[in-house]
Design a protein around this motif. Structure first.
Motif, PDB file in Angstrom:
ATOM      1  N   GLY A   1       5.995  89.956  20.126  1.00  6.48           N
ATOM      2  CA  GLY A   1       5.685  90.236  21.533  1.00  6.48           C
ATOM      3  C   GLY A   1       5.001  89.077  22.211  1.00  6.48           C
ATOM      4  O   GLY A   1       5.261  88.782  23.385  1.00  6.48           O
ATOM      5  N   ARG A   2       4.113  88.393  21.474  1.00  7.55           N
ATOM      6  CA  ARG A   2       3.418  87.235  22.031  1.00  7.55           C
ATOM      7  C   ARG A   2       4.402  86.109  22.318  1.00  7.55           C
ATOM      8  O   ARG A   2       4.320  85.442  23.355  1.00  7.55           O
ATOM      9  CB  ARG A   2       2.338  86.764  21.056  1.00  7.55           C
ATOM     10  N   LEU A   3       5.358  85.896  21.425  1.00  5.40           N
ATOM     11  CA  LEU A   3       6.364  84.856  21.634  1.00  5.40           C
ATOM     12  C   LEU A   3       7.259  85.197  22.822  1.00  5.40           C
ATOM     13  O   LEU A   3       7.617  84.328  23.617  1.00  5.40           O
ATOM     14  CB  LEU A   3       7.208  84.683  20.373  1.00  5.40           C
ATOM     15  N   ASP A   4       7.601  86.477  22.961  1.00  3.76           N
ATOM     16  CA  ASP A   4       8.385  86.908  24.126  1.00  3.76           C
ATOM     17  C   ASP A   4       7.606  86.662  25.416  1.00  3.76           C
ATOM     18  O   ASP A   4       8.178  86.252  26.435  1.00  3.76           O
ATOM     19  CB  ASP A   4       8.739  88.389  24.013  1.00  3.76           C
ATOM     20  N   SER A   5       6.293  86.897  25.358  1.00  2.00           N
ATOM     21  CA  SER A   5       5.458  86.683  26.544  1.00  2.00           C
ATOM     22  C   SER A   5       5.421  85.219  26.952  1.00  2.00           C
ATOM     23  O   SER A   5       5.344  84.895  28.142  1.00  2.00           O
ATOM     24  CB  SER A   5       4.022  87.192  26.284  1.00  2.00           C
TER      25      SER A   5
ATOM     26  N   PRO B   1      14.046  78.962  20.144  1.00  3.58           N
ATOM     27  CA  PRO B   1      15.118  79.200  19.171  1.00  3.58           C
ATOM     28  C   PRO B   1      14.713  80.287  18.174  1.00  3.58           C
ATOM     29  O   PRO B   1      13.526  80.442  17.845  1.00  3.58           O
ATOM     30  CB  PRO B   1      15.273  77.846  18.468  1.00  3.58           C
ATOM     31  N   GLU B   2      15.684  81.038  17.678  1.00  5.24           N
ATOM     32  CA  GLU B   2      15.392  82.133  16.764  1.00  5.24           C
ATOM     33  C   GLU B   2      14.716  81.655  15.490  1.00  5.24           C
ATOM     34  O   GLU B   2      13.828  82.320  14.957  1.00  5.24           O
ATOM     35  CB  GLU B   2      16.678  82.900  16.441  1.00  5.24           C
ATOM     36  N   GLU B   3      15.136  80.490  14.965  1.00  2.13           N
ATOM     37  CA  GLU B   3      14.499  79.954  13.759  1.00  2.13           C
ATOM     38  C   GLU B   3      13.018  79.688  14.000  1.00  2.13           C
ATOM     39  O   GLU B   3      12.168  79.978  13.140  1.00  2.13           O
ATOM     40  CB  GLU B   3      15.189  78.661  13.325  1.00  2.13           C
ATOM     41  N   LEU B   4      12.712  79.143  15.167  1.00  3.84           N
ATOM     42  CA  LEU B   4      11.322  78.866  15.498  1.00  3.84           C
ATOM     43  C   LEU B   4      10.533  80.161  15.628  1.00  3.84           C
ATOM     44  O   LEU B   4       9.409  80.266  15.136  1.00  3.84           O
ATOM     45  CB  LEU B   4      11.265  78.042  16.789  1.00  3.84           C
TER      46      LEU B   4
ATOM     47  N   GLU C   1       7.861  83.111  26.652  1.00  2.00           N
ATOM     48  CA  GLU C   1       9.105  82.870  27.380  1.00  2.00           C
ATOM     49  C   GLU C   1       9.019  83.451  28.789  1.00  2.00           C
ATOM     50  O   GLU C   1       9.390  82.798  29.771  1.00  2.00           O
ATOM     51  CB  GLU C   1      10.284  83.502  26.631  1.00  2.00           C
ATOM     52  N   MET C   2       8.520  84.674  28.888  1.00  2.00           N
ATOM     53  CA  MET C   2       8.439  85.342  30.182  1.00  2.00           C
ATOM     54  C   MET C   2       7.522  84.617  31.150  1.00  2.00           C
ATOM     55  O   MET C   2       7.775  84.587  32.359  1.00  2.00           O
ATOM     56  CB  MET C   2       7.973  86.784  29.991  1.00  2.00           C
ATOM     57  N   ALA C   3       6.447  84.031  30.621  1.00  2.00           N
ATOM     58  CA  ALA C   3       5.493  83.333  31.484  1.00  2.00           C
ATOM     59  C   ALA C   3       6.152  82.196  32.248  1.00  2.00           C
ATOM     60  O   ALA C   3       5.756  81.855  33.366  1.00  2.00           O
ATOM     61  CB  ALA C   3       4.329  82.798  30.653  1.00  2.00           C
ATOM     62  N   VAL C   4       7.190  81.601  31.655  1.00  2.00           N
ATOM     63  CA  VAL C   4       7.924  80.527  32.312  1.00  2.00           C
ATOM     64  C   VAL C   4       9.090  81.074  33.128  1.00  2.00           C
ATOM     65  O   VAL C   4       9.323  80.666  34.262  1.00  2.00           O
ATOM     66  CB  VAL C   4       8.460  79.516  31.260  1.00  2.00           C
ATOM     67  N   ASN C   5       9.818  82.026  32.571  1.00  2.00           N
ATOM     68  CA  ASN C   5      11.081  82.460  33.165  1.00  2.00           C
ATOM     69  C   ASN C   5      10.928  83.450  34.308  1.00  2.00           C
ATOM     70  O   ASN C   5      11.715  83.416  35.264  1.00  2.00           O
ATOM     71  CB  ASN C   5      11.974  83.071  32.083  1.00  2.00           C
ATOM     72  N   VAL C   6       9.942  84.330  34.239  1.00  2.00           N
ATOM     73  CA  VAL C   6       9.781  85.348  35.290  1.00  2.00           C
ATOM     74  C   VAL C   6       9.509  84.718  36.652  1.00  2.00           C
ATOM     75  O   VAL C   6      10.113  85.125  37.658  1.00  2.00           O
ATOM     76  CB  VAL C   6       8.691  86.364  34.898  1.00  2.00           C
ATOM     77  N   PRO C   7       8.603  83.728  36.754  1.00  2.00           N
ATOM     78  CA  PRO C   7       8.402  83.106  38.076  1.00  2.00           C
ATOM     79  C   PRO C   7       9.681  82.470  38.633  1.00  2.00           C
ATOM     80  O   PRO C   7       9.904  82.485  39.852  1.00  2.00           O
ATOM     81  CB  PRO C   7       7.328  82.047  37.806  1.00  2.00           C
ATOM     82  N   ILE C   8      10.515  81.901  37.760  1.00  2.00           N
ATOM     83  CA  ILE C   8      11.778  81.313  38.216  1.00  2.00           C
ATOM     84  C   ILE C   8      12.677  82.398  38.791  1.00  2.00           C
ATOM     85  O   ILE C   8      13.267  82.250  39.868  1.00  2.00           O
ATOM     86  CB  ILE C   8      12.476  80.581  37.054  1.00  2.00           C
ATOM     87  N   LYS C   9      12.794  83.502  38.069  1.00  2.00           N
ATOM     88  CA  LYS C   9      13.626  84.618  38.529  1.00  2.00           C
ATOM     89  C   LYS C   9      13.072  85.213  39.823  1.00  2.00           C
ATOM     90  O   LYS C   9      13.823  85.518  40.759  1.00  2.00           O
ATOM     91  CB  LYS C   9      13.684  85.692  37.434  1.00  2.00           C
ATOM     92  N   ASN C  10      11.760  85.361  39.900  1.00  2.00           N
ATOM     93  CA  ASN C  10      11.144  85.950  41.097  1.00  2.00           C
ATOM     94  C   ASN C  10      11.389  85.103  42.339  1.00  2.00           C
ATOM     95  O   ASN C  10      11.588  85.632  43.437  1.00  2.00           O
ATOM     96  CB  ASN C  10       9.646  86.139  40.879  1.00  2.00           C
ATOM     97  N   LYS C  11      11.359  83.785  42.184  1.00  5.33           N
ATOM     98  CA  LYS C  11      11.613  82.917  43.338  1.00  5.33           C
ATOM     99  C   LYS C  11      13.052  83.079  43.830  1.00  5.33           C
ATOM    100  O   LYS C  11      13.309  83.119  45.053  1.00  5.33           O
ATOM    101  CB  LYS C  11      11.352  81.454  42.990  1.00  5.33           C
ATOM    102  N   ILE C  12      13.982  83.180  42.911  1.00  4.42           N
ATOM    103  CA  ILE C  12      15.383  83.384  43.302  1.00  4.42           C
ATOM    104  C   ILE C  12      15.546  84.722  44.011  1.00  4.42           C
ATOM    105  O   ILE C  12      16.265  84.823  45.018  1.00  4.42           O
ATOM    106  CB  ILE C  12      16.285  83.299  42.062  1.00  4.42           C
ATOM    107  N   ILE C  13      14.859  85.737  43.531  1.00  6.00           N
ATOM    108  CA  ILE C  13      14.909  87.058  44.185  1.00  6.00           C
ATOM    109  C   ILE C  13      14.341  86.980  45.599  1.00  6.00           C
ATOM    110  O   ILE C  13      14.914  87.523  46.552  1.00  6.00           O
ATOM    111  CB  ILE C  13      14.153  88.098  43.336  1.00  6.00           C
ATOM    112  N   ARG C  14      13.218  86.285  45.743  1.00  9.09           N
ATOM    113  CA  ARG C  14      12.616  86.151  47.075  1.00  9.09           C
ATOM    114  C   ARG C  14      13.557  85.431  48.039  1.00  9.09           C
ATOM    115  O   ARG C  14      13.663  85.793  49.215  1.00  9.09           O
ATOM    116  CB  ARG C  14      11.284  85.373  46.979  1.00  9.09           C
ATOM    117  N   ASP C  15      14.233  84.410  47.534  1.00  4.23           N
ATOM    118  CA  ASP C  15      15.082  83.594  48.401  1.00  4.23           C
ATOM    119  C   ASP C  15      16.439  84.230  48.696  1.00  4.23           C
ATOM    120  O   ASP C  15      17.010  84.007  49.776  1.00  4.23           O
ATOM    121  CB  ASP C  15      15.308  82.217  47.770  1.00  4.23           C
TER     122      ASP C  15
END
Length: 270
Positions: free
Chosen positions: A144-148, A209-212, A150-164
């Protein structure tokens, strides 16, 4: 139980598979036990320099002068030789700076052998201070921490596209939803397709990456160091020695109160 044993075997194999063969095995003998390490072929500037210092006996008699549990143990500084108890030590040398050799396939898992450096403000090129080294102790991350991360970087990118690209159509969608369900669904599908397409092509997204992920969630490491410091080798035997040194009580400068001494580092005899 069988799954855990299999994971351990696979990770051990992964450690050895990533350890390359151009360089001899390095023995790191300390007063808390002995480790074996390998150097990577694809970081030749760091690996060659480290091997040269090892053959000179440069690190013999130095200390692991900076020890941070669940992070790393750092050693090799020349001013740590015969340093009196409590003295602040660990000065680096700018005459041994080396340009970084960042490699995506070498990351800060437990046992990673890497080069420290000065901070970005005075060292924007992220040159390594090759007069010292550190070995990662790290911690185990939950999935869950590793998923977080990823989300910390990706969610703001997605949110900006949604806003625009979504929000400008929000009022029209609301009107259609109340009056024409078929037109609403068609418009919604069209808008979401644009959002998804733009997100798919957006630069800056971050996925581990999944191995990481497997490595960081089993043997652990220090994920936040990846891409910032050069990893040029790894400990393949004696990981428990890292645990012993990392568990030592330290002073306010993170120097162990009982010296963790590097007795010698040398090339293993064939």
């Amino acid at each position: 139980m069988k799954k855990n044993i299999l994971s351990t075997v696979l990770l051990a194999f992964s450690l050895l598979a990533n350890a390359q063969t151009e360089y001899p095995v390095i023995i790191i003998e300390t007063n808390y036990g002995t480790m074996k390490a390998v150097l990577y072929d694809d970081t030749p500037n760091h690996s060659n320099h480290f091997l040269k210092l090892v053959k000179q006996g440069y690190f013999n008699g130095t200390l692991f002068h900076r020890v941070v549990r669940e992070f790393m143990i750092q050693g090799g500084a020349q001013d740590s030789k015969n340093a009196p108890a409590g003295a602040q030590i660990g000065g680096g040398r700018t005459d041994m700076d080396i340009m970084p050799e960042f490699r995506d396939n070498h990351f800060h898992k437990k046992g990673a052998l890497a080069a420290p450096r000065r901070g970005d403000n005075e060292n924007p090129q992220k040159k390594s201070d090759a007069s010292q080294f550190y070995i990662v102790h790290g911690k185990v991350y939950s999935p869950g921490r590793l998923d977080s991360m990823e989300m910390a970087v990706n969610v703001p990118i997605k949110n900006k596209i949604i806003r625009d690209h979504y929000l400008p159509h929000k009022d029209d969608l609301a009107k259609l939803k109340a009056t024409d369900a078929s037109a609403f669904n068609a418009m919604l599908d069209s808008v979401l397709h644009v959002v998804d397409s733009l997100y798919e092509a957006a630069p800056g997204k971050f996925f581990l990456p999944e191995e990481l992920k497997e490595t960081y969630s089993t043997i652990g490491g220090a994920r936040h160091l990846d891409g910032e410091y050069t990893v040029f080798g790894e400990v393949t035997e004696g990981l428990e020695v890292i645990d012993k040194i990392a568990a030592l009580p330290v002073d306010s400068n993170n120097r162990p109160r009982s010296d963790a001494k590097i007795v010698r580092i040398y090339v293993e005899s064939k």
